[in-house]
Design a protein around this motif. Sequence first.
Motif, PDB file in Angstrom:
ATOM      1  N   THR A 187       1.532  12.332  -9.497  1.00 15.26           N
ATOM      2  CA  THR A 187       0.918  13.626  -9.194  1.00 15.26           C
ATOM      3  C   THR A 187       1.940  14.753  -9.299  1.00 15.26           C
ATOM      4  OG1 THR A 187      -0.657  12.559  -7.716  1.00 15.26           O
ATOM      5  CG2 THR A 187      -0.368  14.927  -7.455  1.00 15.26           C
ATOM      6  N   LYS A 224       1.987   6.730  -6.980  1.00 15.21           N
ATOM      7  CA  LYS A 224       0.936   7.698  -7.312  1.00 15.21           C
ATOM      8  C   LYS A 224       1.380   9.122  -6.992  1.00 15.21           C
ATOM      9  CE  LYS A 224      -3.071   4.623  -6.930  1.00 15.21           C
ATOM     10  NZ  LYS A 224      -4.324   4.331  -6.198  1.00 15.21           N
ATOM     11  N   ALA A 225       2.135   9.269  -5.926  1.00 14.97           N
ATOM     12  CA  ALA A 225       2.650  10.593  -5.585  1.00 14.97           C
ATOM     13  C   ALA A 225       3.600  11.097  -6.661  1.00 14.97           C
ATOM     14  CB  ALA A 225       3.359  10.548  -4.229  1.00 14.97           C
ATOM     15  N   ILE A 280       0.837  -1.208   0.000  1.00 21.28           N
ATOM     16  CA  ILE A 280       0.000   0.000   0.000  1.00 21.28           C
ATOM     17  C   ILE A 280       0.871   1.257   0.000  1.00 21.28           C
ATOM     18  CG2 ILE A 280      -1.616   1.347   1.408  1.00 21.28           C
ATOM     19  CD1 ILE A 280      -2.860  -1.361   2.255  1.00 21.28           C
ATOM     20  N   GLU A 281       1.920   1.244   0.815  1.00 24.57           N
ATOM     21  CA  GLU A 281       2.822   2.398   0.866  1.00 24.57           C
ATOM     22  C   GLU A 281       3.590   2.549  -0.444  1.00 24.57           C
ATOM     23  OE1 GLU A 281       5.084   5.691   2.270  1.00 24.57           O
ATOM     24  OE2 GLU A 281       3.069   4.881   2.640  1.00 24.57           O
ATOM     25  N   ILE A 283       2.575   1.692  -3.471  1.00 28.77           N
ATOM     26  CA  ILE A 283       1.647   2.235  -4.473  1.00 28.77           C
ATOM     27  C   ILE A 283       1.412   3.714  -4.226  1.00 28.77           C
ATOM     28  CG2 ILE A 283      -0.739   2.133  -5.297  1.00 28.77           C
ATOM     29  CD1 ILE A 283      -0.588  -0.918  -4.847  1.00 28.77           C
ATOM     30  N   ARG A 284       1.325   4.113  -2.957  1.00 23.06           N
ATOM     31  CA  ARG A 284       1.158   5.534  -2.648  1.00 23.06           C
ATOM     32  C   ARG A 284       2.335   6.338  -3.196  1.00 23.06           C
ATOM     33  NH1 ARG A 284       3.171   9.353   0.002  1.00 23.06           N
ATOM     34  NH2 ARG A 284       4.761   8.021   0.964  1.00 23.06           N
ATOM     35  N   LYS A 285       3.547   5.812  -3.056  1.00 20.17           N
ATOM     36  CA  LYS A 285       4.734   6.519  -3.555  1.00 20.17           C
ATOM     37  C   LYS A 285       4.693   6.666  -5.073  1.00 20.17           C
ATOM     38  CE  LYS A 285       7.859   5.183   0.207  1.00 20.17           C
ATOM     39  NZ  LYS A 285       9.072   4.397   0.570  1.00 20.17           N
TER      40      LYS A 285
END
Length: 378
Positions: free
Chosen positions: A43, A39-40, A32-33, A35-37
């Motif tokens: 962005t 996506k960040a 999860i972390e 994937i967050r990185k």
Amino acid sequence: MGEPNADRVSAGEVVGLVEVDQSGHAERGWVIEAIRKLKADQTRSADTHLHIVPIPALPGIDLYFKDESTHPTGSLKHRLARSLFLYGLCGGLIKEGAHVVEASSGSTAVSEAYFARLLGLPFTAVMSTSTSRSKIALIEREGGRCVLVEDPASVYAVARDLADESGGHYLDQFTYAERATDWRGNNNIAESIFEQLAMERFPAPEWVVVGAGTGGTSATIGRYVRFRGLTTRVCVVDPENSAFLAAFRNPGCGETTCGSKIEGIGRPRAEPSFLPDVVDRLVRVPDAASVAAVHFLRSRTGQLAGPSTGTALYAATKLACDMHAAGEPGSIVTLLCDDGVRYLDTYFSPSWVADQGWDLAPYLSVLATAWDTGAWTG
């Protein structure tokens, strides 16, 4: 009748659910972390620019470059690398600490090394010994390791073996490029191009011109225009000694070649991600023409681009002249795949070009005539 199957249960046996749990809470937390990185990063990167490049003698034709060199790792492959990591993470293929391996001619590996370091994963790129030293330095700068092989056709097997031996993951861009990217939308390159064209005088281009390395970009754009019900056609440009032309003429023929001298595009075999059925035209461009085109682009616009951009520009100019001759106004979009700074010691070096046996003069003349008169003489 008695209890069903009672005679099949031995004394002391517990009858009930059988459960096997292989998903650790900590492992899911890492994914999860990760994937967050990713996506960040997406962005922060926002989107790349779409530049219009006027051709003086063709006022009815608008030529655009989608400038993929502005990604954090400097090339179109940044999109692919992020998609491949997301595909691996969401499919349970990339785990915490996994050794990530790729077969790559350069730019994809640069981008993958960047994402591997972002996620704290070791990364190895397997590539041909002909890969430029500057590309290797970029991969190493991002923390990646390079394994060089003499036979370009062996990169796949070597990469797969390295991943298997280490219990890691082979990203395999050549197989997964067309499926790792969501071609329906989700900020893929096709959706971005058409959104940026929305306010232009020709919002639906006649042609989108791209090279094929994995085949993933042409597959994404070809599928997207069909999904959107557009009449835009896709032209794939192929350099000398690449296998995609044979596969376009006769899908499944299995013909192999010695590979391309134009870094980033052309392959010794037709890769699984190349989908000829969503391509409308394939154009073979001489290597000297590809190199001449980036020199021409630099002299006319000041833009320094890599050689695969030259391959696309040469064919896009021919298409523009054909449209002009037929009295058909419209637009053409192609890609500025990466920055030419990576190639100052090769494709932009007169001595290196001469060593390849390339004479750029005839192709420079063809381009100059096309841009100044609108006539194609190639």
